[in-house]
Enzyme design. Structure first.
Site, PDB file in Angstrom:
ATOM      1  N   GLY A 223      10.940   7.577   3.830  1.00  0.00           N
ATOM      2  CA  GLY A 223      11.375   6.829   5.002  1.00  0.00           C
ATOM      3  C   GLY A 223      12.610   7.430   5.650  1.00  0.00           C
ATOM      4  O   GLY A 223      12.687   8.637   5.885  1.00  0.00           O
TER       5      GLY A 223
ATOM      6  N   LYS B 194       7.120   2.797  -2.671  1.00  0.00           N
ATOM      7  CA  LYS B 194       7.745   1.505  -2.989  1.00  0.00           C
ATOM      8  C   LYS B 194       7.286   1.004  -4.357  1.00  0.00           C
ATOM      9  O   LYS B 194       8.076   0.417  -5.103  1.00  0.00           O
ATOM     10  CB  LYS B 194       7.425   0.486  -1.898  1.00  0.00           C
ATOM     11  CG  LYS B 194       8.108   0.762  -0.574  1.00  0.00           C
ATOM     12  CD  LYS B 194       7.821  -0.328   0.445  1.00  0.00           C
ATOM     13  CE  LYS B 194       8.571  -0.079   1.751  1.00  0.00           C
ATOM     14  NZ  LYS B 194       8.375  -1.159   2.748  1.00  0.00           N
TER      15      LYS B 194
ATOM     16  N   ASN C 211       0.824  -1.202   0.000  1.00  0.00           N
ATOM     17  CA  ASN C 211       0.000   0.000   0.000  1.00  0.00           C
ATOM     18  C   ASN C 211       0.860   1.256   0.000  1.00  0.00           C
ATOM     19  O   ASN C 211       0.354   2.361   0.182  1.00  0.00           O
ATOM     20  CB  ASN C 211      -0.929   0.006   1.224  1.00  0.00           C
ATOM     21  CG  ASN C 211      -2.098  -0.948   1.061  1.00  0.00           C
ATOM     22  OD1 ASN C 211      -2.821  -0.887   0.068  1.00  0.00           O
ATOM     23  ND2 ASN C 211      -2.292  -1.850   2.013  1.00  0.00           N
ATOM     24  N   ASN C 212       2.174   1.074  -0.185  1.00  0.00           N
ATOM     25  CA  ASN C 212       3.102   2.197  -0.175  1.00  0.00           C
ATOM     26  C   ASN C 212       3.377   2.655  -1.609  1.00  0.00           C
ATOM     27  O   ASN C 212       4.069   1.963  -2.359  1.00  0.00           O
ATOM     28  CB  ASN C 212       4.409   1.774   0.509  1.00  0.00           C
ATOM     29  CG  ASN C 212       5.375   2.926   0.711  1.00  0.00           C
ATOM     30  OD1 ASN C 212       5.507   3.794  -0.139  1.00  0.00           O
ATOM     31  ND2 ASN C 212       6.062   2.930   1.843  1.00  0.00           N
TER      32      ASN C 212
ATOM     33  N   ARG D 172      16.599  -2.444  -2.086  1.00  0.00           N
ATOM     34  CA  ARG D 172      15.407  -2.929  -2.802  1.00  0.00           C
ATOM     35  C   ARG D 172      15.771  -3.358  -4.207  1.00  0.00           C
ATOM     36  O   ARG D 172      15.251  -4.356  -4.714  1.00  0.00           O
ATOM     37  CB  ARG D 172      14.331  -1.842  -2.800  1.00  0.00           C
ATOM     38  CG  ARG D 172      12.945  -2.360  -3.208  1.00  0.00           C
ATOM     39  CD  ARG D 172      11.838  -1.368  -2.870  1.00  0.00           C
ATOM     40  NE  ARG D 172      11.660  -1.296  -1.418  1.00  0.00           N
ATOM     41  CZ  ARG D 172      12.023  -0.241  -0.663  1.00  0.00           C
ATOM     42  NH1 ARG D 172      12.572   0.823  -1.221  1.00  0.00           N
ATOM     43  NH2 ARG D 172      11.834  -0.255   0.635  1.00  0.00           N
TER      44      ARG D 172
ATOM     45  N   ASP E 124       9.309  -6.587   2.765  1.00  0.00           N
ATOM     46  CA  ASP E 124       9.399  -5.863   4.022  1.00  0.00           C
ATOM     47  C   ASP E 124      10.840  -5.390   4.147  1.00  0.00           C
ATOM     48  O   ASP E 124      11.778  -6.129   3.809  1.00  0.00           O
ATOM     49  CB  ASP E 124       9.007  -6.740   5.206  1.00  0.00           C
ATOM     50  CG  ASP E 124       8.575  -5.909   6.418  1.00  0.00           C
ATOM     51  OD1 ASP E 124       8.261  -4.712   6.238  1.00  0.00           O
ATOM     52  OD2 ASP E 124       8.546  -6.451   7.542  1.00  0.00           O
ATOM     53  N   THR E 125      10.982  -4.158   4.585  1.00  0.00           N
ATOM     54  CA  THR E 125      12.305  -3.539   4.658  1.00  0.00           C
ATOM     55  C   THR E 125      12.531  -2.988   6.045  1.00  0.00           C
ATOM     56  O   THR E 125      11.625  -2.405   6.647  1.00  0.00           O
ATOM     57  CB  THR E 125      12.425  -2.407   3.624  1.00  0.00           C
ATOM     58  OG1 THR E 125      12.363  -2.966   2.304  1.00  0.00           O
ATOM     59  CG2 THR E 125      13.745  -1.658   3.778  1.00  0.00           C
TER      60      THR E 125
END
Length: 212
Positions: free
Chosen positions: A164, A27, A23-24, A192, A83-84
């Site tokens: 972020g 990203k 939902n980002n 990423r 996930d980061t």
């Protein structure tokens, strides 16, 4: 949902099509820029998924798998999730899996950065790393890919690019933060990107799976 899924697989087998379970929007944009035309990345909006994805575990891998499994089972599509976490050595690996909600569930990125810098006050050892874990579900099978980049935590935020913790993370070999780098520069070396490249290489080497 099933009608949509059937629609997805009618596209040309020449291009792998995957839903990115996030939902980002930052990203999503970053992933699309990194993979280019090698993969057609669909958003949750594209499959009419408007649900907050579950993220209930205490490791990056488990959270990524949980999100991918949720979307795959609910919508019947090939998908991946990630996930980061930012892991700071002087803080015992914090904020890690809690990076997005470090200062609280309703706090902003600037709040997270402020808390991080407060905890880092007076610390000369500022080594840290960004770690991304991607979970891919393809034709019902699960695969995991990881990307890591090391660097240092800056003493103050700097830069307007990125999102972020980018304003306070200076990657190894650079003198400026991720937030001082245009997206194409950051995306040429980021954690990423590393994870996405591993996934792309896997898909390329397993075209019989990705073109099903």
């Amino acid at each position: 949902m099933e009608a949509y899924a059937a629609n997805v697989y009618r596209h040309s087998h020449m291009t792998t099509q995957l839903v990115f379970a996030t939902n980002n929007p930052n990203k999503l944009a970053e992933a699309r820029q990194i993979v280019g035309e090698s993969i057609q990345i669909l958003s949750l909006e594209d499959i009419q998924c408007h649900i907050e994805l579950p993220e209930t575990h205490d490791t990056l891998e488990e959270n990524a798998l949980e999100k991918a499994r949720f979307v795959s089972s609910m919508y019947g599509v090939n998908c991946f999730a990630e996930d980061t976490g930012l892991e700071v050595e002087a803080l015992g690996g914090e904020p890690g899996v809690y990076s997005a909600r470090y200062a609280g569930p309703d706090k902003s990125s600037s709040d997270n950065i402020a808390l991080l810098l407060k905890k880092m006050e007076g610390k000369t050892h500022r080594k840290a790393r960004f770690r991304t874990v991607i979970a891919l579900i393809l034709e019902g099978k699960e695969y995991v890919f990881e990307g890591v980049i090391t660097g240092d935590i800056a003493e103050y935020p700097d830069g307007d690019w990125g999102f972020g913790y980018d304003p306070v993370f200076i990657p190894e070999g650079s003198s400026v933060s991720f937030a001082r780098m245009p997206p194409e520069v950051k995306n040429s070396k980021s954690h990423r990107r590393q994870a996405l490249v591993k996934m792309m290489e896997f898909l390329k080497n397993n075209q019989s799976l990705s073109s099903s």
